[in-house]
Design a protein around this motif. Structure first.
Motif, short mmCIF file in Angstrom:
data_model
loop_
_atom_site.label_atom_id
_atom_site.label_comp_id
_atom_site.label_asym_id
_atom_site.label_seq_id
_atom_site.Cartn_x
_atom_site.Cartn_y
_atom_site.Cartn_z
N ILE B 219 0.85 -1.21 0.00
CA ILE B 219 0.00 0.00 0.00
C ILE B 219 0.87 1.24 0.00
CG2 ILE B 219 -1.63 1.33 1.40
CD1 ILE B 219 -2.84 -1.33 2.30
N SER B 220 1.91 1.22 0.85
CA SER B 220 2.79 2.37 0.96
C SER B 220 3.52 2.63 -0.37
CB SER B 220 3.80 2.13 2.08
OG SER B 220 4.53 3.28 2.36
N LEU B 221 3.94 1.54 -1.01
CA LEU B 221 4.65 1.68 -2.29
C LEU B 221 3.70 2.22 -3.36
CD1 LEU B 221 7.40 1.13 -3.61
CD2 LEU B 221 6.54 -1.11 -4.30
N ALA B 222 2.46 1.74 -3.34
CA ALA B 222 1.48 2.21 -4.32
C ALA B 222 1.25 3.71 -4.17
CB ALA B 222 0.17 1.45 -4.14
N ILE B 223 1.18 4.16 -2.93
CA ILE B 223 0.97 5.59 -2.69
C ILE B 223 2.18 6.38 -3.18
CG2 ILE B 223 0.71 7.35 -0.89
CD1 ILE B 223 -1.80 5.78 -1.22
N ALA B 224 3.37 5.86 -2.88
CA ALA B 224 4.60 6.56 -3.29
C ALA B 224 4.65 6.71 -4.81
CB ALA B 224 5.83 5.81 -2.79
N TYR B 225 4.27 5.65 -5.54
CA TYR B 225 4.27 5.73 -7.00
C TYR B 225 3.18 6.66 -7.49
CZ TYR B 225 7.84 2.35 -8.23
OH TYR B 225 9.05 1.73 -8.42
N GLY B 287 0.87 -1.66 13.15
CA GLY B 287 1.63 -1.01 12.07
C GLY B 287 0.90 -1.02 10.74
N THR B 288 0.03 -2.02 10.52
CA THR B 288 -0.73 -2.02 9.26
C THR B 288 -1.58 -0.77 9.15
OG1 THR B 288 -2.54 -3.28 10.25
CG2 THR B 288 -0.84 -4.55 9.13
N LEU B 289 -2.20 -0.44 10.25
CA LEU B 289 -3.05 0.76 10.25
C LEU B 289 -2.19 2.02 10.19
CD1 LEU B 289 -6.12 1.06 10.42
CD2 LEU B 289 -5.81 1.69 12.79
N ALA B 290 -1.11 2.02 10.97
CA ALA B 290 -0.23 3.19 10.99
C ALA B 290 0.36 3.44 9.61
CB ALA B 290 0.88 2.98 12.02
N SER B 291 0.74 2.37 8.91
CA SER B 291 1.34 2.55 7.58
C SER B 291 0.31 3.07 6.59
CB SER B 291 1.97 1.25 7.08
OG SER B 291 0.97 0.31 6.76
N PHE B 292 -0.93 2.61 6.74
CA PHE B 292 -1.97 3.16 5.86
C PHE B 292 -2.18 4.64 6.16
CE2 PHE B 292 -6.31 4.22 4.66
CZ PHE B 292 -6.27 3.86 3.33
N GLY B 293 -2.15 4.99 7.45
CA GLY B 293 -2.28 6.40 7.82
C GLY B 293 -1.17 7.24 7.25
N SER B 294 0.05 6.70 7.32
CA SER B 294 1.19 7.46 6.78
C SER B 294 1.06 7.62 5.27
CB SER B 294 2.51 6.78 7.15
OG SER B 294 2.73 5.65 6.34
N ALA B 295 0.57 6.55 4.61
CA ALA B 295 0.40 6.63 3.15
C ALA B 295 -0.69 7.63 2.79
CB ALA B 295 0.06 5.25 2.61
N ALA B 296 -1.79 7.60 3.54
CA ALA B 296 -2.90 8.52 3.26
C ALA B 296 -2.45 9.97 3.46
CB ALA B 296 -4.08 8.19 4.17
N ARG B 298 0.57 11.16 3.16
CA ARG B 298 1.46 11.56 2.06
C ARG B 298 0.66 11.83 0.80
NH1 ARG B 298 5.03 7.16 0.95
NH2 ARG B 298 3.78 5.87 2.33
N LEU B 299 -0.39 11.03 0.59
CA LEU B 299 -1.25 11.24 -0.58
C LEU B 299 -1.97 12.58 -0.46
CD1 LEU B 299 -2.25 9.90 -3.16
CD2 LEU B 299 -4.16 8.96 -1.86
N MET B 300 -2.45 12.86 0.77
CA MET B 300 -3.17 14.12 1.00
C MET B 300 -2.22 15.30 0.83
SD MET B 300 -5.49 14.95 4.26
CE MET B 300 -4.09 15.40 5.26
N LEU B 301 -0.99 15.12 1.24
CA LEU B 301 0.00 16.19 1.07
C LEU B 301 0.15 16.50 -0.40
CD1 LEU B 301 2.24 17.90 2.50
CD2 LEU B 301 3.80 16.07 1.90
N GLY B 302 0.16 15.45 -1.24
CA GLY B 302 0.25 15.66 -2.68
C GLY B 302 -0.92 16.46 -3.19
#
Lengths: 124, 313
Positions: B219-225, B287-296, B298-302
């Motif tokens: 999920i995190s990688l998908a958001i980064a891409y 951490g699964t939830l935390a990593s989704f939060g971090s990805a979200a 970063r996406l929102m920042l974009g």
């Protein structure tokens, strides 16, 4: 842009609130009063009765220690019509410096004093 | 919050200085914020705080942890939230003429407003009875201020209108990790106090944990891409460091998410009595939830940067 008077007022109040919260947490954290200390006190036992003909004894359970306690089992014993009766209640959670009011039931008015003791508790 | 702090990122300090020099001294006395705008900003911030904070304000486990958490652990969480809110404001605000002192004052102002909002709502819900004792009263307010403060910070950055002529600063890799930590903290905070963490962390076997790690990284990688695509945000990928590559950012963001999960577990005392294997299970599952939060986040920042670009053009 400069802050207007309202923003200064809000900033002042905010600073006070934040310092108050942080200050309290800091002081209470550094001056810990140890583990939970549960105390009980019967309040006006003679004046309580129950609508279904029984007898309710109101009492206060206090935590005078520095940490919370959970699953506090409080037991009251008394002589009722020549027979010893026991009544028990569990307090789910009692934070430090806090109290809760309970009422323990008996089948009739106690002959003498009501003895209350804390059977045990857990540290959450 | 009442005022938008300046955008941060690499090189932002010099731009702040330039902005201050450009402003004539004679204007300093006469360009105060209009009162009506101040009221509107604070109402917006309070609504944002409630929007984000209400679910946790209505969560029994949060009330209980407000009563039982040791004050110093509470202070650590409170401080962590403050740092992240300052970072959020610094990274995603629109106004450029903030000094670091003003940025801190804005954050204190936002935090104070959040304390008032959290205390008011807890009082309305009947969770601030005097017989609870001062420690519980302050503890509950302090703990529930954290999600509300995220809401006020978001309201000040996402919901507010960009000022005329403002431009977006690209957010550097460290800034993105900061935002990731904020998102991770907010998402994980929503469930950290609940029994579900204990159940999931205790019952997960090794294959499930491996799957959880893989899923979180995917999920995190998908958001980064997603953010890295040309039509995505202005995320600064020009530095050439390991964190500017999506894979590097993914690993770093996941590490941040695991760290946040571990801090929350320790803060809420969920690690007490756990063996290493069970502790790893708890950290990975939270951490699964935390990593989704971090990805979200970063996406929102974009997305936010896109809006700023549009506003500036």
């Amino acid at each position: 842009m400069k802050r207007n008077w309202l923003e200064w007022l809000i900033l002042l109040a905010s600073t006070g609130l934040v310092i108050g919260v942080v200050g309290y947490l800091l002081v209470s954290g550094l001056t810990s009063r140890g583990p939970a200390a549960i105390r009980t006190e019967v309040i006006n036992a003679g004046a309580a009765d129950s609508p279904d003909g029984g007898w309710l004894v109101p009492l206060i359970v206090r935590n005078q220690g520095g940490t919370a306690a959970g699953a506090i089992v409080v037991e009251a014993t008394a002589m009722v019509d020549g027979t010893e009766e026991a009544s028990q209640l569990t307090v789910d959670l009692l934070a430090a410096d806090s109290e809760v009011e309970l009422a323990l039931g008996f089948s009739g008015p106690p002959d003498g004093d009501v003895e209350v003791r804390v059977v045990g508790y857990e540290t959450p | 919050m009442a005022r938008q702090p300046s955008a941060g990122g690499q090189g932002s300090e010099s731009k702040r200085g330039a902005a201050r020099q450009d402003r004539p001294a004679s204007q300093d006395g006469g360009d105060a914020h209009p009162i009506s705008e101040t009221i509107r900003d604070h109402v917006r911030a309070a609504v944002g705080g409630l929007l984000v904070g209400l679910p946790l304000l209505w969560t029994m486990e949060m009330w209980e942890h407000g009563s039982t958490l040791p004050p110093l652990k509470m202070l650590v969480l409170f401080g962590l939230a403050f740092v992240i809110v300052v970072g959020f404001n610094a990274l995603s605000g629109f106004r450029r003429e903030r000094t670091w002192l003003e940025l801190l004052l804005d954050a204190v102002q936002g935090l104070g407003l959040s304390v008032a909002v959290a205390a008011s709502m807890l009082f309305i819900l009947g969770r601030l009875e005097p017989e609870l004792g001062l420690q519980t009263l302050v503890g509950r307010v302090a703990l529930l201020t954290i999600p509300v403060a995220f809401g006020t910070a978001l309201a000040a950055t996402v919901l507010s209108e960009p000022e005329e002529g403002s431009e977006a600063d690209p957010v550097g890799p460290i800034g993105r990790l900061f935002v990731a930590a904020g998102g991770a903290l907010y998402f994980a905070l929503n469930v950290a106090p609940t029994d579900e963490v204990r159940v999931l962390g205790s019952e997960a076997d090794t294959p499930l944990l491996v799957a959880a790690v893989a899923g979180s990284l995917a999920i995190s990688l998908a958001i980064a891409y997603l953010v890295d695509t040309p039509s995505g945000s202005t995320g600064d990928r020009s530095g050439g460091g390991p964190l500017t590559h999506p894979a590097g950012e993914t690993v770093a963001a996941y590490a941040v998410a695991l760290l946040v999960a571990a801090i929350l577990l320790v803060s809420f005392g969920l690690n007490d009595g756990l063996g290493l294997r069970a502790l790893v299970g708890h950290v990975v599952m939270l951490g699964t939830l935390a990593s989704f939060g971090s990805a979200a986040a970063r996406l929102m920042l974009g997305g936010g940067s896109d809006q700023q670009e549009k506003a500036g053009s």
